[in-house]
Scaffold this motif. Structure first.
Motif, PDB file in Angstrom:
ATOM      1  N   ALA A 183       0.748  -1.086  -0.278  1.00 52.93           N
ATOM      2  CA  ALA A 183      -0.027  -0.091  -0.110  1.00 52.93           C
ATOM      3  C   ALA A 183       0.920   1.404  -0.082  1.00 52.93           C
ATOM      4  CB  ALA A 183      -0.979   0.060   1.171  1.00 52.93           C
ATOM      5  N   ARG A 184       0.228   2.511  -0.715  1.00 47.85           N
ATOM      6  CA  ARG A 184       1.079   3.717  -0.760  1.00 47.85           C
ATOM      7  C   ARG A 184       1.006   4.605   0.754  1.00 47.85           C
ATOM      8  NH1 ARG A 184       3.687   4.839  -4.872  1.00 47.85           N
ATOM      9  NH2 ARG A 184       2.459   3.662  -5.995  1.00 47.85           N
ATOM     10  N   CYS A 185       2.162   4.996   1.079  1.00 44.36           N
ATOM     11  CA  CYS A 185       1.947   5.834   2.199  1.00 44.36           C
ATOM     12  C   CYS A 185       1.455   7.112   1.728  1.00 44.36           C
ATOM     13  CB  CYS A 185       3.532   6.189   2.491  1.00 44.36           C
ATOM     14  SG  CYS A 185       3.562   7.292   4.012  1.00 44.36           S
ATOM     15  N   GLU A 186       0.306   7.887   2.521  1.00 42.14           N
ATOM     16  CA  GLU A 186      -0.460   8.756   2.145  1.00 42.14           C
ATOM     17  C   GLU A 186       0.298  10.201   2.451  1.00 42.14           C
ATOM     18  OE1 GLU A 186      -3.051  10.294   5.790  1.00 42.14           O
ATOM     19  OE2 GLU A 186      -3.610   8.462   5.011  1.00 42.14           O
ATOM     20  N   VAL A 187       1.595   9.938   3.025  1.00 40.87           N
ATOM     21  CA  VAL A 187       2.788  11.227   3.327  1.00 40.87           C
ATOM     22  C   VAL A 187       3.542  11.342   2.204  1.00 40.87           C
ATOM     23  CG1 VAL A 187       4.113  12.189   4.862  1.00 40.87           C
ATOM     24  CG2 VAL A 187       2.009  11.383   5.765  1.00 40.87           C
ATOM     25  N   CYS A 188       4.475  10.265   2.033  1.00 37.49           N
ATOM     26  CA  CYS A 188       5.583  10.189   1.203  1.00 37.49           C
ATOM     27  C   CYS A 188       5.248   9.374  -0.042  1.00 37.49           C
ATOM     28  CB  CYS A 188       6.872   9.487   1.967  1.00 37.49           C
ATOM     29  SG  CYS A 188       6.661   7.935   2.118  1.00 37.49           S
ATOM     30  N   GLY A 189       4.406   8.910  -0.315  1.00 39.30           N
ATOM     31  CA  GLY A 189       4.116   8.001  -1.583  1.00 39.30           C
ATOM     32  C   GLY A 189       4.848   6.724  -2.000  1.00 39.30           C
ATOM     33  N   ASN A 190       5.479   6.457  -0.891  1.00 35.85           N
ATOM     34  CA  ASN A 190       6.290   5.110  -0.923  1.00 35.85           C
ATOM     35  C   ASN A 190       5.437   3.815  -0.800  1.00 35.85           C
ATOM     36  OD1 ASN A 190       8.658   3.298  -0.835  1.00 35.85           O
ATOM     37  ND2 ASN A 190       8.818   3.320   1.327  1.00 35.85           N
ATOM     38  N   ASP A 191       5.457   2.919  -1.899  1.00 33.57           N
ATOM     39  CA  ASP A 191       4.647   1.693  -2.171  1.00 33.57           C
ATOM     40  C   ASP A 191       5.461   0.934  -1.214  1.00 33.57           C
ATOM     41  OD1 ASP A 191       2.854   0.316  -2.670  1.00 33.57           O
ATOM     42  OD2 ASP A 191       3.228  -0.127  -4.947  1.00 33.57           O
ATOM     43  N   TYR A 192       4.987   0.165  -0.247  1.00 34.41           N
ATOM     44  CA  TYR A 192       5.889  -0.545   0.943  1.00 34.41           C
ATOM     45  C   TYR A 192       5.079  -1.626   1.324  1.00 34.41           C
ATOM     46  CZ  TYR A 192       8.741  -1.246   4.728  1.00 34.41           C
ATOM     47  OH  TYR A 192      10.005  -1.818   5.767  1.00 34.41           O
ATOM     48  N   GLY A 193       5.649  -2.707   1.260  1.00 39.00           N
ATOM     49  CA  GLY A 193       5.108  -3.892   1.743  1.00 39.00           C
ATOM     50  C   GLY A 193       4.717  -4.324   2.990  1.00 39.00           C
ATOM     51  N   MET A 194       5.466  -3.378   3.751  1.00 38.53           N
ATOM     52  CA  MET A 194       5.215  -3.668   5.215  1.00 38.53           C
ATOM     53  C   MET A 194       4.280  -2.132   5.655  1.00 38.53           C
ATOM     54  SD  MET A 194       8.626  -5.506   6.663  1.00 38.53           S
ATOM     55  CE  MET A 194       8.013  -5.395   8.540  1.00 38.53           C
ATOM     56  N   SER A 195       3.551  -1.561   4.943  1.00 40.62           N
ATOM     57  CA  SER A 195       2.920  -0.520   5.595  1.00 40.62           C
ATOM     58  C   SER A 195       1.882  -0.802   6.449  1.00 40.62           C
ATOM     59  CB  SER A 195       2.244   0.226   4.166  1.00 40.62           C
ATOM     60  OG  SER A 195       1.149  -0.607   3.574  1.00 40.62           O
ATOM     61  N   PHE A 196       1.341   0.212   7.138  1.00 38.77           N
ATOM     62  CA  PHE A 196       0.381  -0.090   8.139  1.00 38.77           C
ATOM     63  C   PHE A 196      -0.753   0.874   8.205  1.00 38.77           C
ATOM     64  CE2 PHE A 196       3.653   2.519   9.998  1.00 38.77           C
ATOM     65  CZ  PHE A 196       3.022   3.271  10.706  1.00 38.77           C
ATOM     66  N   GLU A 197      -2.022   0.482   8.585  1.00 35.86           N
ATOM     67  CA  GLU A 197      -3.104   1.260   8.680  1.00 35.86           C
ATOM     68  C   GLU A 197      -3.288   2.014  10.043  1.00 35.86           C
ATOM     69  OE1 GLU A 197      -6.443  -0.809   7.257  1.00 35.86           O
ATOM     70  OE2 GLU A 197      -6.155  -0.548   5.469  1.00 35.86           O
ATOM     71  N   VAL A 198      -3.731   3.078  10.155  1.00 37.67           N
ATOM     72  CA  VAL A 198      -4.133   3.846  11.347  1.00 37.67           C
ATOM     73  C   VAL A 198      -5.831   4.054  11.253  1.00 37.67           C
ATOM     74  CG1 VAL A 198      -3.943   5.663  13.060  1.00 37.67           C
ATOM     75  CG2 VAL A 198      -2.036   4.539  12.051  1.00 37.67           C
ATOM     76  N   HIS A 199      -6.516   3.539  12.051  1.00 41.08           N
ATOM     77  CA  HIS A 199      -7.910   3.798  12.065  1.00 41.08           C
ATOM     78  C   HIS A 199      -8.016   4.776  13.151  1.00 41.08           C
ATOM     79  CE1 HIS A 199      -9.160   0.443   9.648  1.00 41.08           C
ATOM     80  NE2 HIS A 199      -7.851   0.032  10.228  1.00 41.08           N
ATOM     81  N   ALA A 200      -8.579   6.146  13.068  1.00 44.81           N
ATOM     82  CA  ALA A 200      -8.801   7.114  13.886  1.00 44.81           C
ATOM     83  C   ALA A 200      -9.994   8.104  13.130  1.00 44.81           C
ATOM     84  CB  ALA A 200      -7.715   7.929  13.756  1.00 44.81           C
ATOM     85  N   GLN A 201     -10.977   8.270  14.222  1.00 42.70           N
ATOM     86  CA  GLN A 201     -11.995   9.023  13.800  1.00 42.70           C
ATOM     87  C   GLN A 201     -13.120   8.823  12.858  1.00 42.70           C
ATOM     88  OE1 GLN A 201     -10.328  12.936  14.469  1.00 42.70           O
ATOM     89  NE2 GLN A 201     -10.514  12.994  16.488  1.00 42.70           N
ATOM     90  N   GLY A 202     -13.106   7.437  12.340  1.00 43.19           N
ATOM     91  CA  GLY A 202     -13.674   6.885  11.381  1.00 43.19           C
ATOM     92  C   GLY A 202     -13.005   6.980   9.747  1.00 43.19           C
ATOM     93  N   ALA A 203     -11.796   7.358   9.953  1.00 48.18           N
ATOM     94  CA  ALA A 203     -10.865   7.369   8.707  1.00 48.18           C
ATOM     95  C   ALA A 203      -9.865   6.285   8.827  1.00 48.18           C
ATOM     96  CB  ALA A 203     -10.424   8.848   8.345  1.00 48.18           C
ATOM     97  N   VAL A 204      -9.354   5.873   7.703  1.00 48.84           N
ATOM     98  CA  VAL A 204      -8.306   4.924   7.686  1.00 48.84           C
ATOM     99  C   VAL A 204      -6.974   5.594   6.915  1.00 48.84           C
ATOM    100  CG1 VAL A 204      -7.601   2.662   6.623  1.00 48.84           C
ATOM    101  CG2 VAL A 204      -9.793   3.025   7.499  1.00 48.84           C
ATOM    102  N   HIS A 205      -5.981   5.607   7.562  1.00 50.87           N
ATOM    103  CA  HIS A 205      -4.766   6.208   6.955  1.00 50.87           C
ATOM    104  C   HIS A 205      -3.693   5.062   6.906  1.00 50.87           C
ATOM    105  CE1 HIS A 205      -6.249  10.122   8.062  1.00 50.87           C
ATOM    106  NE2 HIS A 205      -6.454   9.581   9.110  1.00 50.87           N
ATOM    107  N   VAL A 206      -3.027   5.234   5.709  1.00 53.04           N
ATOM    108  CA  VAL A 206      -1.689   4.261   5.486  1.00 53.04           C
ATOM    109  C   VAL A 206      -0.704   5.073   5.299  1.00 53.04           C
ATOM    110  CG1 VAL A 206      -1.079   2.638   3.786  1.00 53.04           C
ATOM    111  CG2 VAL A 206      -3.571   2.985   3.881  1.00 53.04           C
ATOM    112  N   PHE A 207       0.453   4.322   6.207  1.00 50.75           N
ATOM    113  CA  PHE A 207       1.736   4.908   6.403  1.00 50.75           C
ATOM    114  C   PHE A 207       2.882   3.677   6.007  1.00 50.75           C
ATOM    115  CE2 PHE A 207      -0.949   7.173   9.278  1.00 50.75           C
ATOM    116  CZ  PHE A 207      -0.986   8.567   8.768  1.00 50.75           C
TER     117      PHE A 207
END
Length: 77
Positions: free
Chosen positions: A2-26
């Motif tokens: 998945a692609r990091c929403e900050v730096c755009g890196n497409d990384y096999g060990m990315s992770f999700e943060v679920h906060a206030q009804g939104a899902v973020h990928v880093f």
């Protein structure tokens, strides 16, 4: 992968943060902190630790909250 929403890196060990009804990928904690950490209304530092919320505003600690005129805020020691 998945692609990091900050730096755009497409990384096999990315992770999700679920906060206030939104899902973020880093791809790393640094990008997650950059996007998610609140900023102190007084000194403008990113709040990585505890921080205090007063009337909808975030401060890194009681000192900055008091400097902005907020009463009754005490740092815990």
């Amino acid at each position: 992968m998945a692609r990091c929403e900050v730096c755009g890196n497409d990384y096999g060990m990315s992770f999700e943060v679920h906060a206030q009804g939104a899902v973020h990928v880093f791809d790393c904690f640094a990008c997650a902190i950059h996007r998610m950490a609140p900023i102190c209304e007084h000194c403008r530092v990113q709040i990585i630790g505890q921080g205090v919320e007063v009337e909808g505003s975030w401060y890194c600690g009681g000192h900055c909250a008091r400097a902005e005129g907020k009463a009754g805020i005490v740092d815990r020691v």
